[in-house]
Motif scaffolding. Structure first.
Motif, PDB file in Angstrom:
ATOM      1  N   SER A 245      71.483   1.291  94.423  1.00 51.59           N
ATOM      2  CA  SER A 245      70.172   0.729  94.088  1.00 51.59           C
ATOM      3  C   SER A 245      70.100  -0.713  94.560  1.00 51.59           C
ATOM      4  N   ALA A 246      68.889  -1.232  94.644  1.00 52.37           N
ATOM      5  CA  ALA A 246      68.707  -2.622  95.071  1.00 52.37           C
ATOM      6  C   ALA A 246      69.417  -3.574  94.123  1.00 52.37           C
ATOM      7  N   SER A 247      69.418  -3.251  92.823  1.00 49.13           N
ATOM      8  CA  SER A 247      70.037  -4.155  91.844  1.00 49.13           C
ATOM      9  C   SER A 247      71.555  -4.174  91.988  1.00 49.13           C
ATOM     10  N   VAL A 248      72.160  -3.014  92.251  1.00 47.55           N
ATOM     11  CA  VAL A 248      73.618  -2.982  92.438  1.00 47.55           C
ATOM     12  C   VAL A 248      73.989  -3.653  93.759  1.00 47.55           C
ATOM     13  N   ALA A 249      73.222  -3.397  94.799  1.00 52.14           N
ATOM     14  CA  ALA A 249      73.482  -4.056  96.084  1.00 52.14           C
ATOM     15  C   ALA A 249      73.391  -5.564  95.942  1.00 52.14           C
ATOM     16  N   ALA A 250      72.454  -6.036  95.129  1.00 51.28           N
ATOM     17  CA  ALA A 250      72.301  -7.477  94.919  1.00 51.28           C
ATOM     18  C   ALA A 250      73.515  -8.077  94.231  1.00 51.28           C
ATOM     19  N   ARG A 251      74.241  -7.266  93.463  1.00 54.48           N
ATOM     20  CA  ARG A 251      75.433  -7.773  92.782  1.00 54.48           C
ATOM     21  C   ARG A 251      76.540  -8.107  93.781  1.00 54.48           C
ATOM     22  N   TYR A 252      76.601  -7.397  94.896  1.00 56.78           N
ATOM     23  CA  TYR A 252      77.567  -7.767  95.940  1.00 56.78           C
ATOM     24  C   TYR A 252      77.327  -9.207  96.371  1.00 56.78           C
ATOM     25  N   VAL A 253      76.062  -9.541  96.534  1.00 57.87           N
ATOM     26  CA  VAL A 253      75.710 -10.884  97.019  1.00 57.87           C
ATOM     27  C   VAL A 253      75.983 -11.928  95.950  1.00 57.87           C
ATOM     28  N   SER A 254      75.552 -11.677  94.728  1.00 50.91           N
ATOM     29  CA  SER A 254      75.700 -12.673  93.663  1.00 50.91           C
ATOM     30  C   SER A 254      77.158 -12.926  93.302  1.00 50.91           C
ATOM     31  N   THR A 255      78.018 -11.922  93.497  1.00 52.36           N
ATOM     32  CA  THR A 255      79.445 -12.085  93.172  1.00 52.36           C
ATOM     33  C   THR A 255      80.287 -12.445  94.394  1.00 52.36           C
ATOM     34  N   GLY A 256      79.686 -12.402  95.589  1.00 52.05           N
ATOM     35  CA  GLY A 256      80.440 -12.681  96.807  1.00 52.05           C
ATOM     36  C   GLY A 256      81.315 -11.525  97.251  1.00 52.05           C
ATOM     37  N   THR A 257      81.063 -10.327  96.717  1.00 54.48           N
ATOM     38  CA  THR A 257      81.872  -9.157  97.052  1.00 54.48           C
ATOM     39  C   THR A 257      81.519  -8.637  98.446  1.00 54.48           C
ATOM     40  N   VAL A 258      82.534  -8.313  99.212  1.00 52.86           N
ATOM     41  CA  VAL A 258      82.360  -7.839 100.588  1.00 52.86           C
ATOM     42  C   VAL A 258      82.382  -6.320 100.606  1.00 52.86           C
ATOM     43  N   ALA A 259      81.551  -5.726 101.473  1.00 52.49           N
ATOM     44  CA  ALA A 259      81.486  -4.272 101.608  1.00 52.49           C
ATOM     45  C   ALA A 259      82.175  -3.813 102.885  1.00 52.49           C
TER      46      ALA A 259
END
Length: 395
Positions: A245-259
């Motif tokens: 979801s857009a909200s989970v994808a946004a958590r990658y950005v807010s936490t600095g997590t790399v995919a």
């Protein structure tokens, strides 16, 4: 100086915001890992009439000097190679492989993959035997991952017993053991059922305290959320049950997590027709991550592991991965960065990922223009690894 977990993320975020290419930091300023061998003294070579992908665009034809394993300054005294206007890329980086033997390195190097980031191999003697081989792909490894009792990995006869965790109290010793064996980063397998959230968090905390990045294997929406909750550094694979979801994808950005989506592997499993494994969900997850602005790296999950039904080939699968990333919504430029500068930054390898003076001479000469046609990366003409031109083994 050791950059702690919080500072490391802040450093890369600040560098990105300021437009700084972290991979361009002079290799002279970066301390070498204890197990990294000195680059061999190679022939001085000047590649003339070559176009360069500089991370943003393609330059006019110019000269690149290979001098003692690094990108040099002066072409004085160099053997000259006229490249005829061909394109020079930084050596490609596959952010998710599984080492097998020296043939693995030959297959990678022959396809222009000059750095391979292994996500689970053991025993440590295997990994050690493949480090620092002149003219062959440079590697890093997670060693043995943390797994739950009863997991498929735990059933492997040679799998180390101390990597099978029953609770968070074992986390610190697990990390210590991997570091003692030479692991460059720590990996956790997050499955359902699997390790408890408390154990995952404890391993992550112990690894960060030791200055190590944490990789998480997660192939469903629920396990991705569990990985994000644990504050891991990178999540390998993407969900196949439903798109992020857009909200989970946004958590990658807010936490600095790399995919590291490994779409090649996801595509392979999607083709098996297993219920709940839908490649469209994986592709949709990458599209969501790209829209959110997450950092996305190219990794293939190339392996020859017995019992695994999908075995992407070493080297050539990375070119397929780039094509799948473009199909999922990345621009050609973003796909090239996903296999050059971005993994160099994310894994703390400041001496590669860009063609700059002082960097390792990891170079791939190709025909065509991958900014116009991403399949051009397949047209590999010559490869240099640490300044040594790759030479295939006789058939």
């Amino acid at each position: 100086m050791c950059i702690n977990h919080t500072d490391r993320r802040g450093f890369f975020k600040a560098a990105a915001a300021a437009g700084i290419a972290v991979a361009g930091v002079s290799a002279m300023a970066a301390p070498a890992a204890a197990h990294e061998r000195t680059l061999p003294l190679g022939e001085k070579v000047a590649l003339t009439n070559v176009r360069i992908f500089d991370g943003d665009q393609v330059t006019f034809p110019r000269t690149v000097v290979i001098d003692n394993g690094r990108i040099g300054i002066s072409s004085l005294g160099a053997r000259r190679i006229d490249c005829g206007g061909a394109m020079l890329l930084p050596g490609l980086i596959d952010a998710h492989i599984h080492l097998r033997d020296v043939n693995t390195l030959h297959a990678l190097a022959g396809s222009g993959v000059t750095t391979g980031l292994d996500m689970a191999s053991f025993p440590p003697s295997l990994v050690d035997s493949l480090r620092g081989l002149p003219g062959l792909t440079d590697i890093r490894s997670a060693g043995a991952p943390a797994v739950a009792p009863g997991s498929p990995q735990s059933q492997i006869p040679t799998f180390p017993a101390d990597a099978v965790l029953t609770g968070p109290e074992q986390a610190t010793q697990f990390v210590r053991s991997r570091i003692a064996e030479g692991s460059d980063y720590i990996k956790i397998i997050i499955d359902e059922p699997g390790l408890s959230p408390e154990t995952i968090k404890a391993v992550t905390t112990a690894a960060h305290s030791a200055g190590k990045l944490v990789m998480a294997h997660a192939t469903s929406t629920a396990t991705v959320v569990r990985a994000l909750d644990a504050d891991v550094d990178m999540i390998h694979h993407v969900p196949m049950d439903s798109p992020l979801s857009a909200s989970v994808a946004a958590r990658y950005v807010s936490t600095g997590t790399v995919a590291v989506p490994t779409l090649t592997m996801m595509e392979g499993f999607g083709n098996l027709g297993i219920p709940g494994m839908d490649y469209a969900a994986a592709e949709g997850s990458v599209a969501a991550l790209r829209r959110a602005g997450a950092r996305i790296l190219a990794g293939t999950d190339a392996n020859l592991t017995p019992g695994i039904p999908v075995q992407p080939p070493y080297g050539t699968s990375l070119h397929h991965e780039l094509e799948l990333l473009v199909h999922a919504g990345l621009s050609h430029r973003e796909a090239l960065r996903a296999t050059t500068s971005l993994p160099a930054q994310a894994f703390g390898l400041p001496d590669r990922g860009a063609i700059r003076i002082g960097n390792r001479a990891d170079l791939v000469l190709i025909d065509g223009d991958p900014l116009a046609d991403i399949t051009a990366t397949r047209s590999v003409r010559r490869v240099w690894v640490g300044g040594v031109e790759y030479t295939p083994t006789p058939a």
